[in-house]
Write a protein that holds these residues in place. Structure first.
Motif, short mmCIF file in Angstrom:
data_model
loop_
_atom_site.label_atom_id
_atom_site.label_comp_id
_atom_site.label_asym_id
_atom_site.label_seq_id
_atom_site.Cartn_x
_atom_site.Cartn_y
_atom_site.Cartn_z
N ALA A 81 -13.63 2.41 15.82
CA ALA A 81 -12.41 1.67 16.12
C ALA A 81 -12.55 0.18 15.84
O ALA A 81 -11.69 -0.43 15.21
CB ALA A 81 -12.02 1.89 17.58
N LYS A 82 -13.64 -0.42 16.29
CA LYS A 82 -13.80 -1.87 16.16
C LYS A 82 -15.05 -2.21 15.37
O LYS A 82 -16.04 -1.46 15.41
CB LYS A 82 -13.88 -2.52 17.55
CG LYS A 82 -12.60 -2.41 18.37
CD LYS A 82 -12.76 -3.13 19.69
CE LYS A 82 -11.47 -3.05 20.53
NZ LYS A 82 -11.61 -3.74 21.81
N LYS A 159 -19.75 -4.78 10.29
CA LYS A 159 -18.56 -5.59 10.57
C LYS A 159 -17.30 -5.03 9.90
O LYS A 159 -16.24 -5.64 9.96
CB LYS A 159 -18.79 -7.03 10.09
CG LYS A 159 -19.84 -7.79 10.88
CD LYS A 159 -20.06 -9.17 10.29
CE LYS A 159 -21.15 -9.92 11.02
NZ LYS A 159 -21.41 -11.26 10.42
N LYS A 160 -17.47 -3.85 9.23
CA LYS A 160 -16.36 -3.20 8.53
C LYS A 160 -15.84 -4.05 7.39
O LYS A 160 -14.66 -4.00 7.03
CB LYS A 160 -15.22 -2.85 9.50
CG LYS A 160 -15.65 -1.96 10.66
CD LYS A 160 -14.48 -1.48 11.48
CE LYS A 160 -13.72 -0.39 10.74
NZ LYS A 160 -12.72 0.27 11.62
#
Length: 327
Positions: A81-82, A159-160
């Motif tokens: 999700a994050k 950190k995507k």
């Protein structure tokens, strides 16, 4: 009974120590070898197939696993999700690489500057005897840092953030280049490594300050410095390769009349790889700083202020919601 060796004694310097103890990287490296292995640094040898990470299979496996982490990690993070922002670890990583790069740069300088002074610059980049065991230790440690730098990409993936082609292309193949330089005993590699380490001192310091929330104004200068690095590297590499080829050529060609140490495979690989780096970094510079196109190359983003002004003038009464900047 043999007397125990004190690894932190100021005595027992080696012939490769050219600077006073405590300020000499060679002195510190020797003490580190004594403390960890019980033997002086002069006893260490690079032995392909025996030394850690010294086989072509190991290097190829490392590249494959690194690329699998890049693409597989992005797929995994899509289901998270994050973003995972390891701020303290990121700061420590950048500070550690800044320190290591500075230390190895000084280690190269301690070994090469006396040879440059006594035998000339050409000897340091081409001389058959310029590749020494103390230099080989520093080359090997520099090679190991390229494995450590893979962690840059791990942090980006967590950190995507999507690493761009230039990022993982540069990281993976630079490690291979350092390995080939060790195998080929390329004498000119010392100055290529030294310039790279200087750039890395500045670059990782920039990343460290950015991870601390500081806005640095000189990232364009940093990119320019990286481009200058590859221009200098290529000039030296092509000169050394030309010198080697003309020395062994059957047909007489203009030559300096001397040979350059190193295998042709390592020389060809270095010339081709560094040429591709130069083209990719110039392309990145143009896209980021000249054309104003948005991009995520190497973590940098540019802003097209002209288009922002145009949009604002088209809807003067509408307040735009501010966009939250990426960390």
């Amino acid at each position: 009974m043999a007397e125990a060796v004190n690894p932190f004694s100021l005595s027992g310097t080696q012939h490769s120590q050219h600077w006073p103890s405590l300020v000499s990287p060679d002195w510190w490296l020797n003490k580190a070898f004594l403390a960890t292995t019980g033997q002086p640094k002069s006893a260490w040898r690079w032995t392909p197939g025996t030394t850690m990470l010294s086989t072509q299979r190991g290097v190829l496996t490392g590249v494959v696993l690194y690329l699998a982490m890049v693409f597989g990690g992005q797929m995994v993070m899509k289901n998270v999700a994050k973003p995972i922002r390891l701020k303290r670890i990121t700061q420590l990583h950048n500070l550690l690489l800044t320190t290591i790069s500075g230390f190895l740069l000084l280690a190269f300088m301690e070994q090469c500057l006396p040879a440059w002074r006594d035998k000339g610059f050409f000897f340091t980049i081409c001389g058959a005897d310029s590749w020494t065991q103390p230099m080989e230790v520093v080359y090997y440690l520099n090679y190991l840092t390229k494995w450590l730098e893979f962690f840059d990409t791990v942090l980006l993936v967590l950190k995507k953030k999507k690493p761009e082609f230039l990022h993982y292309y540069h990281h993976s193949l630079t490690m291979v280049l350092c390995f080939e330089e060790l195998l080929g005993r390329v004498s000119v590699a010392w100055i290529i490594c030294s310039i790279n380490l200087l750039v890395h001192v500045i670059m990782y310091y920039y990343y460290f300050m950015a991870s601390c929330g500081k806005r640095m104004w000189w990232k364009e200068i940093l990119t320019t410095l990286q481009i200058v690095q590859f221009v200098v590297d290529l000039g030296l590499c092509y000169f050394c390769l030309y010198t080697h080829i003309t020395f062994h050529a059957v047909v007489p060609l203009p030559s300096v009349g001397a040979d350059c140490r190193g295998t042709r495979l390592a020389a060809y690989y270095g010339c081709v790889l560094l040429s591709s780096y130069l083209l990719l970094f110039v392309q990145f510079f143009i896209k980021t700083y000249l054309k104003g196109e948005k991009g995520n190359h190497l973590g940098f983003r540019s802003i097209d202020y002209d288009s922002m002004k145009t949009k604002k003038s088209e809807s003067p009464g509408k307040l735009e919601k501010p966009v939250k900047a990426e960390e």
